[in-house]
Design a protein around this motif. Structure first.
Motif, PDB file in Angstrom:
ATOM      1  N   SER A  64       0.820  -1.216   0.000  1.00 59.64           N
ATOM      2  CA  SER A  64       0.000   0.000   0.000  1.00 59.64           C
ATOM      3  C   SER A  64       0.857   1.270   0.000  1.00 59.64           C
ATOM      4  N   ASN A  65       2.180   1.121   0.057  1.00 61.05           N
ATOM      5  CA  ASN A  65       3.074   2.272   0.066  1.00 61.05           C
ATOM      6  C   ASN A  65       3.204   2.826  -1.353  1.00 61.05           C
ATOM      7  N   SER A  66       2.524   3.911  -1.632  1.00 60.36           N
ATOM      8  CA  SER A  66       2.504   4.481  -2.975  1.00 60.36           C
ATOM      9  C   SER A  66       3.833   5.113  -3.379  1.00 60.36           C
ATOM     10  N   GLU A  67       4.770   5.234  -2.443  1.00 59.66           N
ATOM     11  CA  GLU A  67       6.080   5.776  -2.788  1.00 59.66           C
ATOM     12  C   GLU A  67       6.975   4.731  -3.444  1.00 59.66           C
ATOM     13  N   LEU A  68       6.618   3.456  -3.319  1.00 60.75           N
ATOM     14  CA  LEU A  68       7.390   2.390  -3.953  1.00 60.75           C
ATOM     15  C   LEU A  68       7.045   2.312  -5.433  1.00 60.75           C
ATOM     16  N   PRO A  69       8.014   1.925  -6.277  1.00 58.26           N
ATOM     17  CA  PRO A  69       7.676   1.686  -7.681  1.00 58.26           C
ATOM     18  C   PRO A  69       6.617   0.591  -7.781  1.00 58.26           C
ATOM     19  N   PHE A  70       5.812   0.613  -8.835  1.00 59.99           N
ATOM     20  CA  PHE A  70       4.687  -0.322  -8.945  1.00 59.99           C
ATOM     21  C   PHE A  70       5.122  -1.778  -8.864  1.00 59.99           C
ATOM     22  N   TRP A  71       6.291  -2.117  -9.429  1.00 60.46           N
ATOM     23  CA  TRP A  71       6.705  -3.523  -9.386  1.00 60.46           C
ATOM     24  C   TRP A  71       7.052  -3.963  -7.975  1.00 60.46           C
ATOM     25  N   GLU A  72       7.536  -3.056  -7.142  1.00 65.15           N
ATOM     26  CA  GLU A  72       7.801  -3.401  -5.751  1.00 65.15           C
ATOM     27  C   GLU A  72       6.491  -3.495  -4.972  1.00 65.15           C
ATOM     28  N   GLN A  73       5.537  -2.621  -5.255  1.00 62.19           N
ATOM     29  CA  GLN A  73       4.221  -2.716  -4.615  1.00 62.19           C
ATOM     30  C   GLN A  73       3.575  -4.052  -4.965  1.00 62.19           C
ATOM     31  N   ASP A  74       3.621  -4.406  -6.259  1.00 63.55           N
ATOM     32  CA  ASP A  74       2.982  -5.642  -6.727  1.00 63.55           C
ATOM     33  C   ASP A  74       3.535  -6.882  -6.050  1.00 63.55           C
ATOM     34  N   LEU A  75       4.846  -6.897  -5.821  1.00 64.06           N
ATOM     35  CA  LEU A  75       5.478  -8.087  -5.248  1.00 64.06           C
ATOM     36  C   LEU A  75       5.737  -7.949  -3.746  1.00 64.06           C
ATOM     37  N   SER A  76       5.242  -6.870  -3.141  1.00 62.68           N
ATOM     38  CA  SER A  76       5.418  -6.607  -1.700  1.00 62.68           C
ATOM     39  C   SER A  76       6.892  -6.616  -1.307  1.00 62.68           C
ATOM     40  N   LEU A  77       7.695  -5.920  -2.100  1.00 64.76           N
ATOM     41  CA  LEU A  77       9.131  -5.813  -1.851  1.00 64.76           C
ATOM     42  C   LEU A  77       9.534  -4.354  -1.764  1.00 64.76           C
ATOM     43  N   SER A  78      10.691  -4.130  -1.184  1.00 64.89           N
ATOM     44  CA  SER A  78      11.276  -2.807  -1.150  1.00 64.89           C
ATOM     45  C   SER A  78      12.775  -2.960  -1.373  1.00 64.89           C
ATOM     46  N   SER A  79      13.346  -2.137  -2.236  1.00 62.03           N
ATOM     47  CA  SER A  79      14.783  -2.229  -2.507  1.00 62.03           C
ATOM     48  C   SER A  79      15.456  -0.907  -2.146  1.00 62.03           C
ATOM     49  N   SER A  80      16.731  -1.011  -1.777  1.00 58.92           N
ATOM     50  CA  SER A  80      17.472   0.174  -1.350  1.00 58.92           C
ATOM     51  C   SER A  80      18.965  -0.068  -1.507  1.00 58.92           C
ATOM     52  N   GLY A  81      19.696   1.004  -1.685  1.00 59.66           N
ATOM     53  CA  GLY A  81      21.147   0.929  -1.720  1.00 59.66           C
ATOM     54  C   GLY A  81      21.762   0.848  -0.335  1.00 59.66           C
ATOM     55  N   THR A  82      20.932   0.948   0.706  1.00 57.93           N
ATOM     56  CA  THR A  82      21.420   0.820   2.078  1.00 57.93           C
ATOM     57  C   THR A  82      20.650  -0.284   2.795  1.00 57.93           C
ATOM     58  N   ASP A  83      21.319  -0.946   3.718  1.00 60.76           N
ATOM     59  CA  ASP A  83      20.654  -2.001   4.484  1.00 60.76           C
ATOM     60  C   ASP A  83      19.868  -1.384   5.641  1.00 60.76           C
ATOM     61  N   LEU A  84      19.260  -2.218   6.445  1.00 60.18           N
ATOM     62  CA  LEU A  84      18.418  -1.735   7.541  1.00 60.18           C
ATOM     63  C   LEU A  84      19.190  -0.939   8.586  1.00 60.18           C
ATOM     64  N   ASP A  85      20.526  -1.138   8.633  1.00 61.33           N
ATOM     65  CA  ASP A  85      21.360  -0.394   9.575  1.00 61.33           C
ATOM     66  C   ASP A  85      21.968   0.855   8.944  1.00 61.33           C
ATOM     67  N   GLY A  86      21.606   1.137   7.682  1.00 58.29           N
ATOM     68  CA  GLY A  86      22.098   2.329   7.010  1.00 58.29           C
ATOM     69  C   GLY A  86      23.417   2.172   6.290  1.00 58.29           C
ATOM     70  N   HIS A  87      23.949   0.937   6.207  1.00 62.26           N
ATOM     71  CA  HIS A  87      25.213   0.705   5.492  1.00 62.26           C
ATOM     72  C   HIS A  87      24.956   0.593   3.996  1.00 62.26           C
ATOM     73  N   GLN A  88      25.727   1.324   3.206  1.00 60.30           N
ATOM     74  CA  GLN A  88      25.582   1.266   1.758  1.00 60.30           C
ATOM     75  C   GLN A  88      26.089  -0.060   1.214  1.00 60.30           C
ATOM     76  N   ILE A  89      25.469  -0.520   0.121  1.00 66.82           N
ATOM     77  CA  ILE A  89      25.869  -1.771  -0.508  1.00 66.82           C
ATOM     78  C   ILE A  89      27.228  -1.622  -1.190  1.00 66.82           C
TER      79      ILE A  89
END
Length: 167
Positions: A64-89
């Motif tokens: 339901s997060n409209s800020e996510l791209p549609f493909w992430e909304q559709d698959l219930s995923l979220s992607s980021s260049g940082t992990d949950l602790d804020g470390h960059q990939i």
């Protein structure tokens, strides 16, 4: 995530059907193929080409997060260049979405080869590159001292070589 990004296009051509994960998430929003269409699609390619720039961390997302791209909304995923602790990939280029992550190239090459090609078809990286931090503010001749990009391509070519040797 891989099935939603690559399998969306490649699975029908290899298997005659969309990935089960996408079928489950999208149900009747995905078209269905007739038996005849599936038979025409299966192995109807001469090579596999894809663009690769970087990898991202993937977590469960809120559809339901409209800020996510549609493909992430559709698959219930979220992607980021940082992990949950804020470390960059990896090191970040000037482009806000670009992170140096050559290990991801190795992993995706192995995934594509094992899932689709099994070494039987050519695999081409059709697009790749990076933006250098601060590049847009550099002046001539400083912009020609391109050690960032040299290191980027060296590490990506090294990762590609590892993938070839690893299968």
């Amino acid at each position: 995530y891989m099935e939603g990004q690559i399998g969306w296009f490649a699975d029908p051509i290899k298997f005659g059907e969309y990935p089960a994960s996408m079928r489950s998430a999208l149900a009747d929003r995905l078209p269905t193929f007739s038996v005849a269409e599936s038979e025409l699609l299966i192995d109807s390619w001469d090579f596999f080409g894809f663009n690769f720039y970087n990898s991202l961390y993937v977590t469960d997302g809120d559809p339901s997060n409209s800020e996510l791209p549609f493909w992430e909304q559709d698959l219930s995923l979220s992607s980021s260049g940082t992990d949950l602790d804020g470390h960059q990939i990896g090191l970040q280029g000037e482009s806000p979405w670009l992170y140096e992550s050559p290990g991801g190239l190795r992993n995706i090459l192995l995934w594509i080869n094992h899932r689709y090609l099994e070494g039987r078809l050519p695999l081409y990286i059709t697009e790749n590159g990076c933006s250098v931090p601060g590049e847009s503010e550099m002046t001539y001749p400083d912009v020609l001292d391109d050690q960032w990009r040299v290191a980027y391509f060296f590490e990506y070519l090294e990762a590609m070589t590892e993938a070839v040797y690893d299968g």
